[in-house]
Design a protein around this motif. Sequence first.
Motif, PDB file in Angstrom:
ATOM      1  N   THR A  39     -30.288 -68.133 -65.925  1.00  0.00           N
ATOM      2  CA  THR A  39     -30.576 -66.735 -65.599  1.00  0.00           C
ATOM      3  C   THR A  39     -30.937 -65.946 -66.864  1.00  0.00           C
ATOM      4  O   THR A  39     -31.786 -65.044 -66.808  1.00  0.00           O
ATOM      5  CB  THR A  39     -29.405 -66.075 -64.835  1.00  0.00           C
ATOM      6  N   ASP A  94     -32.422 -61.328 -59.195  1.00  0.00           N
ATOM      7  CA  ASP A  94     -33.567 -61.856 -59.947  1.00  0.00           C
ATOM      8  C   ASP A  94     -34.450 -60.728 -60.469  1.00  0.00           C
ATOM      9  O   ASP A  94     -34.962 -60.797 -61.586  1.00  0.00           O
ATOM     10  CB  ASP A  94     -34.416 -62.785 -59.059  1.00  0.00           C
ATOM     11  N   HIS A  95     -34.627 -59.697 -59.642  1.00  0.00           N
ATOM     12  CA  HIS A  95     -35.453 -58.567 -60.051  1.00  0.00           C
ATOM     13  C   HIS A  95     -34.789 -57.826 -61.216  1.00  0.00           C
ATOM     14  O   HIS A  95     -35.462 -57.408 -62.172  1.00  0.00           O
ATOM     15  CB  HIS A  95     -35.670 -57.625 -58.860  1.00  0.00           C
ATOM     16  N   LEU A 113     -32.917 -59.110 -63.451  1.00  0.00           N
ATOM     17  CA  LEU A 113     -33.135 -59.914 -64.665  1.00  0.00           C
ATOM     18  C   LEU A 113     -34.519 -59.629 -65.246  1.00  0.00           C
ATOM     19  O   LEU A 113     -34.706 -59.567 -66.462  1.00  0.00           O
ATOM     20  CB  LEU A 113     -33.013 -61.407 -64.338  1.00  0.00           C
ATOM     21  N   ASP A 114     -35.507 -59.459 -64.355  1.00  0.00           N
ATOM     22  CA  ASP A 114     -36.887 -59.227 -64.798  1.00  0.00           C
ATOM     23  C   ASP A 114     -37.066 -57.877 -65.488  1.00  0.00           C
ATOM     24  O   ASP A 114     -37.820 -57.761 -66.447  1.00  0.00           O
ATOM     25  CB  ASP A 114     -37.853 -59.251 -63.597  1.00  0.00           C
ATOM     26  N   VAL A 115     -36.382 -56.829 -64.971  1.00  0.00           N
ATOM     27  CA  VAL A 115     -36.734 -55.475 -65.422  1.00  0.00           C
ATOM     28  C   VAL A 115     -35.780 -54.851 -66.434  1.00  0.00           C
ATOM     29  O   VAL A 115     -36.148 -53.888 -67.116  1.00  0.00           O
ATOM     30  CB  VAL A 115     -36.857 -54.489 -64.219  1.00  0.00           C
ATOM     31  N   ARG A 169     -34.564 -65.865 -67.723  1.00  0.00           N
ATOM     32  CA  ARG A 169     -35.448 -64.962 -66.966  1.00  0.00           C
ATOM     33  C   ARG A 169     -35.476 -63.545 -67.539  1.00  0.00           C
ATOM     34  O   ARG A 169     -36.291 -62.716 -67.120  1.00  0.00           O
ATOM     35  CB  ARG A 169     -34.963 -64.874 -65.519  1.00  0.00           C
ATOM     36  N   THR A 170     -34.520 -63.226 -68.435  1.00  0.00           N
ATOM     37  CA  THR A 170     -34.418 -61.841 -68.913  1.00  0.00           C
ATOM     38  C   THR A 170     -35.552 -61.528 -69.893  1.00  0.00           C
ATOM     39  O   THR A 170     -36.198 -62.429 -70.441  1.00  0.00           O
ATOM     40  CB  THR A 170     -33.063 -61.605 -69.621  1.00  0.00           C
ATOM     41  N   LYS A 171     -35.748 -60.225 -70.126  1.00  0.00           N
ATOM     42  CA  LYS A 171     -36.793 -59.761 -71.063  1.00  0.00           C
ATOM     43  C   LYS A 171     -36.447 -60.198 -72.477  1.00  0.00           C
ATOM     44  O   LYS A 171     -35.246 -60.206 -72.840  1.00  0.00           O
ATOM     45  CB  LYS A 171     -36.818 -58.230 -71.068  1.00  0.00           C
TER      46      LYS A 171
END
Length: 526
Positions: A214, A187-188, A190-192, A217-219
């Motif tokens: 998923t 998950d992290h 996907l965030d960064v 959640r991406t940038k």
Amino acid sequence: MAYVLVTDGIKEDGLQPLLNESTIQCDIGSLNEFSDRLDQYEALLVRSATKVTAEVLNQMPNLKIVARAGVGVDNIDLDAATKRGVIVVNAPDGNTISTTEHTFAMMASLVRNIPQGTSSLKSGKWMRKDYVGTELYGKTLGIVGMGRIGTELSRRARAFGMNVAVFDPFLTNDRAQKLDVESVEFDHLLDVADIITVHTPLTDKTRGLLNEETIARTKKGVFLINCARGGIIDEKALIPYLESGHIGGVALDVFESEPPEHNHPLLGYDQVIVTPHLGASTKEAQLNVAAQVADEVLYFLQDKPIRNAINLPGFSKEEYEKIKPYYELTRKMGSILSQCMKSAVNLVEVSYAGKLTELDTAILTRNLMASFLKSRLDTTVNEVNAPSIARERGITYGEKHSSETHGYSNLISVTVQGDKEAFSLQGTYIKEYGDRITQLNGFDIDFHPQGHLLYIQHNDRPGVIGNVGKVLGEHEINIATMQVGRKTAGGEAIMMLSFDSELPKNIEETLESVQDIVKVEQIGGV
Ligand SMILES: NC(=O)c1ccc[n+]([C@@H]2O[C@H](COP(=O)([O-])OP(=O)(O)OC[C@H]3O[C@@H](n4cnc5c(N)ncnc54)[C@H](O)[C@@H]3O)[C@@H](O)[C@H]2O)c1
Ligand SMILES: O=C(O)[C@H](O)COP(=O)(O)O
């Protein structure tokens, strides 16, 4: 003569060791081309195009080894092969660099619009402002799967000044630190991540890893790359995000179905760049993988150790050298146990002591089980399918390492347990004397398990041994060696005799009629 079929255009230069071997005939072509003689092949070499299904395996009853000139074995029905006892090997690292470089080339092309710029210019346009790119420097690359390719890619990304965030459940912090990457939860990542690239096998866990949820959640502007296996990124899920502009671009070398249909929706997007599964397609990689599988198949056909079996515990050449003497011993012990204990068995316990405890003994236990089951069954049993066959027959087996060496430098102890009886055997390997059986059902004994054997249980009375010799002499049977063991004087005792040739079938009954002889078992072909 051993027959080998080589398919999928595996590079012949790398196959020279096989092609030059006079005892091997290699046919080069497809399964279809050789459909009338599939039953003769002992080895089949494939890349990803040939599908080795259960049906294909059924058409190849003589097949013993499938060698994949590459990494992914998703074109091979591993369960069916394992059940049949067919060894599956691959060439795990021969195409790592090529695939890494291809992934890197895809990433650079993607962020700098190189394929789009090429086709635009070739069609007569000069559209500089439409193809403004993004630098890799300072961006975060999210790598899912830090195996051979993920690792090599991370090194190249670091050299380009990228930050690397990795998700791989098997990545230790220590290794992450050494590789100068950050180990993160999925998950992290996907965030960064500005760019996400997947390098896992396709499994139930990785299928659709990047899906509608998923990807959400991406940038915004994220770039996605799949040079691993079609399906890890859900192709359909990409479409709404390409439409909305959430995804900056996608690079695909692999597809859910290969080749993808001509009108595959993703092929219509300018932000999607593609190659036809070219990751491993370099001269170097193809030579490497061909040479690796040629060696493995040749070794296998010459009864030498193979290193990269998918459905067997792996070991290095050095480990094999250490294990080799015990390999023969476990085979013999399995065979003796099976022939001495004729009734149904539900438990086999193997214990290793002394030097053996420093080795990975799993392959020895499989070997012992294969030999034990082989004497009882009419089907092909080997180290590959022994576990599943034992399970099917309701036989549980296990191994342990123990400190009870009984004075030997190495000792293998096996107990076979049935509903009504049990049988135990101990064996050791002594460099000067070879393999020895040192205990049988609790009786100390010392014999070299070789050739045709006769196991006799008797009462320790004067004349019994002489009577056995007399009966065998009357049948013109020459005793090669004879060992006797007993626990107490006058109590239960055993004899183990060896012979140079096969014994007559009814000799057990004749000997069992001798006074004080309790039981006689022939043990053949050890
Ligand atoms: N495009 C091509 O031509 C090409 C060429 C070679 C390899 N490949 C494919 O690339 C992939 C990787 O190859 P490799 O040689 O690096 O394999 P590898 O076995 O060395 O690495 C795979 C890694 O994935 C990790 N992994 C497994 N399940 C995971 C999960 N659920 N989440 C995160 N990580 C997970 C494993 O721990 C392992 O580290 C394979 O699918 C292979 O078939 C493609
Ligand atoms: O898994 C692999 O090794 C790659 O996907 C390469 O497949 P190929 O041998 O068909 O090029």
